[in-house]
Design an enzyme around this catalytic site. Sequence first.
Site, PDB file in Angstrom:
ATOM      1  N   ASN A  19      10.927   6.635  18.763  1.00 36.09           N
ATOM      2  CA  ASN A  19      10.429   5.673  19.747  1.00 36.09           C
ATOM      3  C   ASN A  19      11.174   4.352  19.532  1.00 36.09           C
ATOM      4  O   ASN A  19      10.876   3.621  18.597  1.00 36.09           O
ATOM      5  CB  ASN A  19       8.914   5.501  19.540  1.00 36.09           C
ATOM      6  N   LYS A  21      11.160   1.676  21.286  1.00 36.96           N
ATOM      7  CA  LYS A  21      10.441   0.481  21.751  1.00 36.96           C
ATOM      8  C   LYS A  21      11.411  -0.421  22.545  1.00 36.96           C
ATOM      9  O   LYS A  21      12.267   0.112  23.256  1.00 36.96           O
ATOM     10  CB  LYS A  21       9.784  -0.240  20.567  1.00 36.96           C
ATOM     11  N   GLU A  72       0.618  -0.001  21.099  1.00 36.22           N
ATOM     12  CA  GLU A  72       1.122  -1.275  21.644  1.00 36.22           C
ATOM     13  C   GLU A  72       0.786  -1.397  23.137  1.00 36.22           C
ATOM     14  O   GLU A  72       0.552  -2.502  23.632  1.00 36.22           O
ATOM     15  CB  GLU A  72       2.633  -1.402  21.377  1.00 36.22           C
ATOM     16  N   GLU A  82      -1.322   8.208  15.215  1.00 32.44           N
ATOM     17  CA  GLU A  82      -0.684   7.015  14.669  1.00 32.44           C
ATOM     18  C   GLU A  82      -1.746   5.990  14.284  1.00 32.44           C
ATOM     19  O   GLU A  82      -2.234   5.237  15.151  1.00 32.44           O
ATOM     20  CB  GLU A  82       0.238   6.385  15.711  1.00 32.44           C
ATOM     21  N   GLY A  91       4.510   0.072  11.808  1.00 32.02           N
ATOM     22  CA  GLY A  91       5.349  -1.086  11.524  1.00 32.02           C
ATOM     23  C   GLY A  91       4.935  -1.866  10.293  1.00 32.02           C
ATOM     24  O   GLY A  91       5.451  -2.963  10.052  1.00 32.02           O
ATOM     25  N   SER A 125       5.151   4.147  10.031  1.00 29.45           N
ATOM     26  CA  SER A 125       5.964   3.895   8.838  1.00 29.45           C
ATOM     27  C   SER A 125       6.552   5.175   8.225  1.00 29.45           C
ATOM     28  O   SER A 125       6.659   5.290   7.002  1.00 29.45           O
ATOM     29  CB  SER A 125       5.164   3.091   7.802  1.00 29.45           C
TER      30      SER A 125
HETATM   31  P1  PGA Z   1       6.906   2.667  12.912  1.00 30.63           P
HETATM   32  O1  PGA Z   1       6.367   2.861  14.405  1.00 30.63           O
HETATM   33  O2  PGA Z   1       7.583   3.972  12.523  1.00 30.63           O
HETATM   34  O3  PGA Z   1       7.849   1.524  12.990  1.00 30.63           O
HETATM   35  O4  PGA Z   1       5.714   2.398  12.049  1.00 30.63           O
HETATM   36  C1  PGA Z   1       5.806   4.078  14.838  1.00 30.63           C
HETATM   37  C2  PGA Z   1       5.407   3.957  16.283  1.00 30.63           C
HETATM   38  O5  PGA Z   1       4.982   2.887  16.711  1.00 30.63           O
HETATM   39  O6  PGA Z   1       5.517   4.946  17.060  1.00 30.63           O
END
Ligand code: PGA
Length: 262
Positions: free
Chosen positions: A12, A14, A106, A174, A180, A220
């Site tokens: 992803n 983003k 998000e 998640e 993050g 993460s």
């Molecule tokens: P991250 O994000 O791997 O940076 O924690 C995962 C996500 O938001 O799908």
Amino acid sequence: MAVTRTPLIAGNWKLNLDHLQAIAFVQKLAWSLGDAKHDFAAAEVAVFPPFTDLRSVQTLVSSDKLPIAFGAQDLSEHDSGAYTGEISGAFLAKLECSYVIIGHSERRTLHNETDEVVGAKVQAALRHNLVPIICVGETADDLEKHGPSAVPVAQLRAALAGVTGAADVVVAYEPVWAIGSGQAATPEQAEQVAAALRTVLVETLGEDVAAKTRILYGGSVKAANIAGFMREPNVDGALVGGASLDLDEFASIVRFPQHVGL
Ligand code: PGA
């Protein structure tokens, strides 16, 4: 007979990488996995670029016949009409997207997407033969108040309300506190919630579909921790954010069968 689910490693992106950067990234990813003799049947790879990159990624993947799937990070619950700024599932299907991420935390937090909107978007994806990757997960506060599974289970039930029978979906668990943050859930925590989510799939879509449906862990994920998640029986892949933007790191996550010894 036990059903085997092909693991899915989904990146992803983003709000990162423009269409030129996307072309370079996907090309290098394909080379890197090809050089490493990655067995795409052992782990499927998908990338989720911003909307404006999708046409370029589609052209590259189809002209070079790359074994990499792609999808969008969101879609409109509507198919067409006076909805300024929205993107229809019909357009994504035309661009040969296989998947669409729905209900990412998000989107839920920053764009006020309710369970109802998420459910409508799941229906929109299915109308256009896109496989929705339905994101669910609890905040740190939810975890403290309701325990680990209650919120993700309720979110999945709401997302699947009105979906019947043999729907092809992917679920991504998640935990919001893990996204993050550099602080991933433990494999045991991920498995506990994934098992509860599989029970929801059995109740809503039936045993056979539930047995075939992939449940991803996200939050993460890195090359250093993917193996632990992939050893869990109900975790069938990962939704990777930050680490999906680092080519070597992402390629290493995709090649987890080598570090799990599967
Ligand atoms: P991250 O994000 O791997 O940076 O924690 C995962 C996500 O938001 O799908």
